[in-house]
Design an enzyme around this catalytic site. Structure first.
Site, PDB file in Angstrom:
ATOM      1  N   LYS A 207      31.804  31.693  35.869  1.00 44.90           N
ATOM      2  CA  LYS A 207      31.200  32.793  35.135  1.00 44.90           C
ATOM      3  C   LYS A 207      29.678  32.735  35.165  1.00 44.90           C
ATOM      4  O   LYS A 207      29.072  31.712  35.483  1.00 44.90           O
ATOM      5  CB  LYS A 207      31.745  32.835  33.704  1.00 44.90           C
ATOM      6  CG  LYS A 207      33.194  33.301  33.679  1.00 44.90           C
ATOM      7  CD  LYS A 207      33.738  33.548  32.296  1.00 44.90           C
ATOM      8  CE  LYS A 207      35.137  34.149  32.390  1.00 44.90           C
ATOM      9  NZ  LYS A 207      35.741  34.366  31.051  1.00 44.90           N
ATOM     10  N   ARG A 247      41.825  28.169  32.660  1.00 36.01           N
ATOM     11  CA  ARG A 247      41.994  29.237  33.651  1.00 36.01           C
ATOM     12  C   ARG A 247      40.919  29.039  34.729  1.00 36.01           C
ATOM     13  O   ARG A 247      39.728  29.190  34.452  1.00 36.01           O
ATOM     14  CB  ARG A 247      41.863  30.602  32.977  1.00 36.01           C
ATOM     15  CG  ARG A 247      42.188  31.776  33.871  1.00 36.01           C
ATOM     16  CD  ARG A 247      42.109  33.084  33.095  1.00 36.01           C
ATOM     17  NE  ARG A 247      42.503  34.212  33.918  1.00 36.01           N
ATOM     18  CZ  ARG A 247      41.683  34.873  34.735  1.00 36.01           C
ATOM     19  NH1 ARG A 247      40.420  34.497  34.847  1.00 36.01           N
ATOM     20  NH2 ARG A 247      42.127  35.895  35.455  1.00 36.01           N
TER      21      ARG A 247
END
Length: 274
Positions: A207, A247
């Site tokens: 991210k 994840r």
């Protein structure tokens, strides 16, 4: 939880696995690398993304879920839509990973309540095309208290819909209506969410806040595919904190980090150490 984005526009791997054949093959690779779960999504949730039609999302994910589930994989569908969740469950999905926690489509909760599946409810405030407008956490306790309280409200809604609480996992929603400092504050205070009494799924993989952390001398964020070492560090810290799931895009690196955590948590072998 290995990620398979069957989308043309996801921030990390958009466009790489748009055909069912490519997505199924990638899911198999992630399983071979040690994934426990495969999370299949047909809607990009990167900042600024627009939503696909329901028919498009269904066409993207259903064939992939059906094929991998038939091979014995534990499959999660990453969707905010009741119609997609229902179709995914019908072809073998055992987890519904809803980044909106039921806010985008409350009927998702009815679908989950009627099925014997795990439900992941993430902290969420708005759709991707406007979520940055809601990245404000000025109340007492800042972002940690806000996420705790808002996830608590979602948990109440999930229970009220008839979903067995024992099948619920919560996600603090890193990067969703959150700036970099908010993500770091949440990662540093995951134990503050223990009061909710449910296991946690954390998704930090590749991210933008990691790219910003690793920015070069010119201030440009580190490219998406060069953030894996930082994510491995996050993986290690989250594993030490006892989260339920991670994840990730690179399952092998995650597995290597988890092996180290597991080795350190075992009672030392005195004979081996001599």
């Amino acid at each position: 939880m290995g990620v398979v984005n069957v989308t043309p526009d996801s921030f990390s791997d958009g466009g790489r696995f748009t055909s069912p054949e490519a997505a199924i093959a990638h899911g198999r690779r992630l399983l071979a690398d040690g994934a426990d779960l495969i999370d299949i999504g047909g809607e990009s949730t990167r900042p600024g993304a627009t939503r696909p039609l329901v028919a498009e999302e269904l066409a993207r994910v259903v064939p992939v879920i059906e094929a991998l589930a038939a091979e014995g994989a534990v499959v999660s569908v990453d969707t905010m839509r009741a119609e997609v969740a229902r179709a995914a469950i019908d072809v073998g999905a055992r987890i519904v990973n809803d980044v909106s926690g039921g806010l985008a489509d409350p009927e998702v909760l009815d679908v989950v309540a009627a099925a014997d599946v795990v439900y992941v409810a993430m902290h969420w405030r708005a759709h991707s095309d406007r979520m940055t407008d809601f990245a404000s956490y000025d109340g007492p306790g800042g972002v940690v208290a806000a996420v705790r309280d808002e996830l608590g409200a979602r948990l109440d809604a999930v229970r009220a819909a008839g979903v067995d609480e024992r099948r619920v996992v919560l996600d603090p929603g890193l990067g969703f209506a959150k700036r970099g400092e908010h993500n770091w504050a949440l990662l540093a205070s995951l134990d503050a969410l223990d009061v909710l009494g449910r296991p946690l799924l954390v998704g930090a993989s590749r991210k933008s806040f990691l790219g910003t952390l690793l920015a070069g001398p010119d201030g440009a964020p580190r490219p998406v595919d060069e953030r894996e070492a930082a994510n491995t560090a996050v993986t290690t810290l989250c594993a030490r904190a006892g989260v339920w799931g991670l994840r990730v895009h690179d399952v092998r690196s995650c597995r290597d980090a988890l092996a180290v955590v597991e080795a350190l948590s075992r009672e030392p072998d005195r004979e081996e150490d001599r």
